[in-house]
Design a protein around this motif. Structure first.
Motif, PDB file in Angstrom:
ATOM      1  N   LYS A  47       2.277   1.767  -3.478  1.00  0.00           N
ATOM      2  CA  LYS A  47       1.279   2.285  -4.418  1.00  0.00           C
ATOM      3  C   LYS A  47       1.028   3.768  -4.196  1.00  0.00           C
ATOM      4  O   LYS A  47       0.854   4.537  -5.152  1.00  0.00           O
ATOM      5  N   LEU A  48       1.021   4.176  -2.930  1.00  0.00           N
ATOM      6  CA  LEU A  48       0.839   5.591  -2.634  1.00  0.00           C
ATOM      7  C   LEU A  48       1.955   6.427  -3.266  1.00  0.00           C
ATOM      8  O   LEU A  48       1.706   7.425  -3.946  1.00  0.00           O
ATOM      9  N   GLU A  49       3.180   6.019  -3.049  1.00  0.00           N
ATOM     10  CA  GLU A  49       4.301   6.768  -3.599  1.00  0.00           C
ATOM     11  C   GLU A  49       4.316   6.695  -5.122  1.00  0.00           C
ATOM     12  O   GLU A  49       4.694   7.655  -5.800  1.00  0.00           O
TER      13      GLU A  49
ATOM     14  N   ARG B 157       0.826  -1.209   0.000  1.00  0.00           N
ATOM     15  CA  ARG B 157       0.000   0.000   0.000  1.00  0.00           C
ATOM     16  C   ARG B 157       0.859   1.257   0.000  1.00  0.00           C
ATOM     17  O   ARG B 157       0.565   2.225  -0.713  1.00  0.00           O
TER      18      ARG B 157
ATOM     19  N   ILE C 156      -5.886   8.682  -5.478  1.00  0.00           N
ATOM     20  CA  ILE C 156      -5.797   7.733  -4.361  1.00  0.00           C
ATOM     21  C   ILE C 156      -7.170   7.167  -4.045  1.00  0.00           C
ATOM     22  O   ILE C 156      -7.331   5.961  -3.823  1.00  0.00           O
TER      23      ILE C 156
ATOM     24  N   LEU D 107       0.706  11.447   2.888  1.00  0.00           N
ATOM     25  CA  LEU D 107       1.582  11.368   1.721  1.00  0.00           C
ATOM     26  C   LEU D 107       2.190  12.742   1.505  1.00  0.00           C
ATOM     27  O   LEU D 107       1.460  13.721   1.268  1.00  0.00           O
TER      28      LEU D 107
ATOM     29  N   LEU E 150      -7.094   3.097  -4.751  1.00  0.00           N
ATOM     30  CA  LEU E 150      -6.657   2.348  -3.572  1.00  0.00           C
ATOM     31  C   LEU E 150      -7.814   2.103  -2.618  1.00  0.00           C
ATOM     32  O   LEU E 150      -8.792   2.853  -2.615  1.00  0.00           O
TER      33      LEU E 150
ATOM     34  N   ILE F 293      -6.359   9.631   4.106  1.00  0.00           N
ATOM     35  CA  ILE F 293      -4.939   9.877   3.832  1.00  0.00           C
ATOM     36  C   ILE F 293      -4.778  11.357   3.511  1.00  0.00           C
ATOM     37  O   ILE F 293      -5.469  11.889   2.637  1.00  0.00           O
TER      38      ILE F 293
ATOM     39  N   TYR G 291      -8.362   1.620   1.535  1.00  0.00           N
ATOM     40  CA  TYR G 291      -7.627   1.877   2.773  1.00  0.00           C
ATOM     41  C   TYR G 291      -8.630   2.277   3.847  1.00  0.00           C
ATOM     42  O   TYR G 291      -9.683   2.833   3.558  1.00  0.00           O
TER      43      TYR G 291
ATOM     44  N   GLY H  62       1.272   5.413   6.518  1.00  0.00           N
ATOM     45  CA  GLY H  62       0.434   5.537   5.331  1.00  0.00           C
ATOM     46  C   GLY H  62      -0.729   6.490   5.489  1.00  0.00           C
ATOM     47  O   GLY H  62      -1.559   6.608   4.575  1.00  0.00           O
TER      48      GLY H  62
ATOM     49  N   ALA I  85       5.698   8.418   2.062  1.00  0.00           N
ATOM     50  CA  ALA I  85       4.489   7.956   2.743  1.00  0.00           C
ATOM     51  C   ALA I  85       4.837   7.811   4.220  1.00  0.00           C
ATOM     52  O   ALA I  85       5.633   6.940   4.605  1.00  0.00           O
TER      53      ALA I  85
END
Length: 517
Positions: A444-446, A441, A492, A467, A496, A502, A498, A464, A460
């Protein structure tokens, strides 16, 4: 003289006397009657004369009164005619005055119209002169600037567009900050109040169960001759029985929690009973299955009692009970559903919405997880199909479909269920996550952030929850930062899954370095 003759003579004489008396009486009455008739005629003539005299007098009186009334009416009519004639004369005089005034106004308007016509002609002449002068000035400006009017207009539009873009970004940033501040403050107050008032246990489970044995000798009896007992138990329950070096314990492993529970209960009964053989194993497994079914039904009913949600279909209550043996990231789904129902009801109460409907939607939002291992599709689509099958309202179905963003929420209750689901999942200790999925995860964020132009580095941080992007100042302006932050957040949200939220934080720093020699 003979007496008879004497009697006859006497009778005859009496008769004669009576006749004479009769005639005399008649003659007398005739005279009296004639006298009375004469008197009556006289009286009648007197009465007629009096009546004639009275009628003549009355006639003269009536004629006199009629003449007087006629004279009065004549005088009144003459007076009214005089008044009407005077009124008509006054009206004629007023009309004559108004006509004279209108004539004077018409003359004045004609004069003003003539003046306006002259002024209009003068204004048109001056407008033509101004237009001619404007054309001369425009030609002179084009000659001096070296640009046509269209080119100058394009330059002006570009300048205005940049100014508007800057102002729009500034206004957007200020308004968004103000709105977020107010919304976050209000949302935090509501969520904090709801969380404080909601008391729910956190139950974390795994995919294995451990059964304690009275002694290690029991392991051999569970295995049986040539392993027939352990094979019979595994075939009857569909689980894997692991017997290793763990002292006085065996492990039951299965991804189906209901089968694992049936196997645990059956094995504990076999250990207590002491008679372990295939026939006895089948009998105990059958009893354990019935016991688990009863427990499922009781747990479903208890969940409805705890949340005050009534009128559910019996099959939905049974599916709720099955959630007791279902986990998500280690969190017990039934406990999670009850907690979401309580949080949804509390939040709905704070917002003045239908608390009963909010609790119902929160309790049933994860109903698909009860059978998602038996049917194709996500638990969201399965849950929505089940709710439609058992005639739940469209509001509850939409809340189920929208709680992970698969469809747009159509009501505030659907949004409340979304928030309550996130709060329940994100509470500390509610869920556990494997290291691999956690690292995936974060990567993927980065990766999403690095795809945007002008991003130099991404971090991140806070497990998480945030960001942080470092951008190149020459490529990303202050105005572009606001738009970039919004675009990154949208990516995001769309790509994603989560728990919680975020925060996207963009940092732009310009440094100037010089060395003195």
């Amino acid at each position: 003289m003979d007496p008879i003759v004497a009697i006859i003579i006497t009778v005859v004489v009496a008769i004669l006397v009576g006749v004479i008396a009769f005639f005399m009486g008649v003659k007398y009455r005739k005279k009296v009657g004639e006298a009375e008739i004469g008197s009556a005629e006289t009286k009648a003539r007197e009465i007629v004369d009096d009546a004639l005299k009275t009628a003549e007098a009355r006639k003269r009186e009536v004629l006199l009164e009629a003449k007087e009334q006629a004279l009065t009416v004549k005088n009144e009519m003459e007076q009214e005619v005089r008044e009407r004639r005077a009124e008509v004369q006054r009206q004629e005089k007023r009309v004559t005055q108004k006509e004279e005034a209108l004539d004077r106004k018409n003359e004045s308007l004609e004069k003003k119209d003539l003046q306006l016509t002259r002024k209009l002609e003068e204004a048109e002449r001056k407008a033509k002169e101004v237009a001619h002068f404007h054309e001369q000035q425009l030609a002179e400006l084009e000659r001096v600037s070296g640009m046509t009017s269209d080119q100058a207009k394009e330059v002006l539009l570009q300048s205005v567009q940049e100014d508007v873009k800057h102002d729009m970004a500034v206004m957007l940033k200020e308004e968004e900050a103000r709105t977020k501040e107010e919304a976050n403050k209000k949302a935090k107050e509501i969520l904090t109040s709801a969380i404080q008032r909601c008391a729910a246990d956190h139950v974390a489970e795994s995919t294995v169960s451990v059964v304690t044995l009275p002694s290690d000798e029991m392991k051999g009896r569970i295995i049986g001759r040539e392993g027939r007992n352990i094979r019979a138990l595994e075939q009857a329950t569909g689980i894997d029985l692991i017997i290793d070096d763990t002292p006085e314990a065996v492990i039951l492993s299965s991804f189906d929690p209901i089968r694992r529970e049936i196997a645990r209960i059956a094995l504990e009964k076999l250990i207590v009973d002491g008679r372990i053989h295939p026939a006895r194993i089948e009998e105990m497994v059958s009893k354990a299955t019935k016991e688990v079914e009863n427990t499922i039904r009781e747990e479903g009913e208890n969940a409805t009692f705890e949340t005050n949600v009534y009128g559910l279909h019996t099959e939905l209550i049974r599916l709720l009970g099955k959630l007791k043996y279902r986990t998500s990231y280690g969190q017990n789904v039934l406990k999670h559903s009850v907690e979401v129902a309580q949080l949804s009801g509390l939040i709905a109460g704070e917002l003045g919405l239908d608390v009963r409907m909010a609790k119902r939607a929160g309790l049933l939002h994860d109903i698909g997880k009860a059978v998602d291992h038996e049917m194709e599709g996500s638990h969201v689509s399965i849950g929505a199909a089940l709710l439609r099958k058992y005639k739940e309202s469209h509001l509850v179905v939409n809340a189920c479909e929208a709680h992970h963003g698969d469809v747009e929420p159509e009501s505030l209750i659907a949004v409340i269920v979304q928030a309550a689901d996130s709060v329940s999942a994100a509470r500390p200790g509610a869920r556990k996550e494997t290291l691999e999925s956690y690292i995936t995860r974060l990567e993927k964020l980065e990766g999403i952030a690095n795809e945007f132009k002008g991003v130099e580095k991404t971090f991140a941080i806070q497990a998480g929850r945030e960001l942080r992007l470092m951008v190149i100042p020459e490529q990303v302006s202050d105005d572009d930062m606001t738009i970039m932050a919004r675009d990154v957040a949208k990516r995001i949200e769309n790509e994603l899954e989560y728990p919680g939220q975020i925060k996207v934080n963009i940092i732009r720093e310009t440094r100037a370095t010089e060395y003195a020699k």
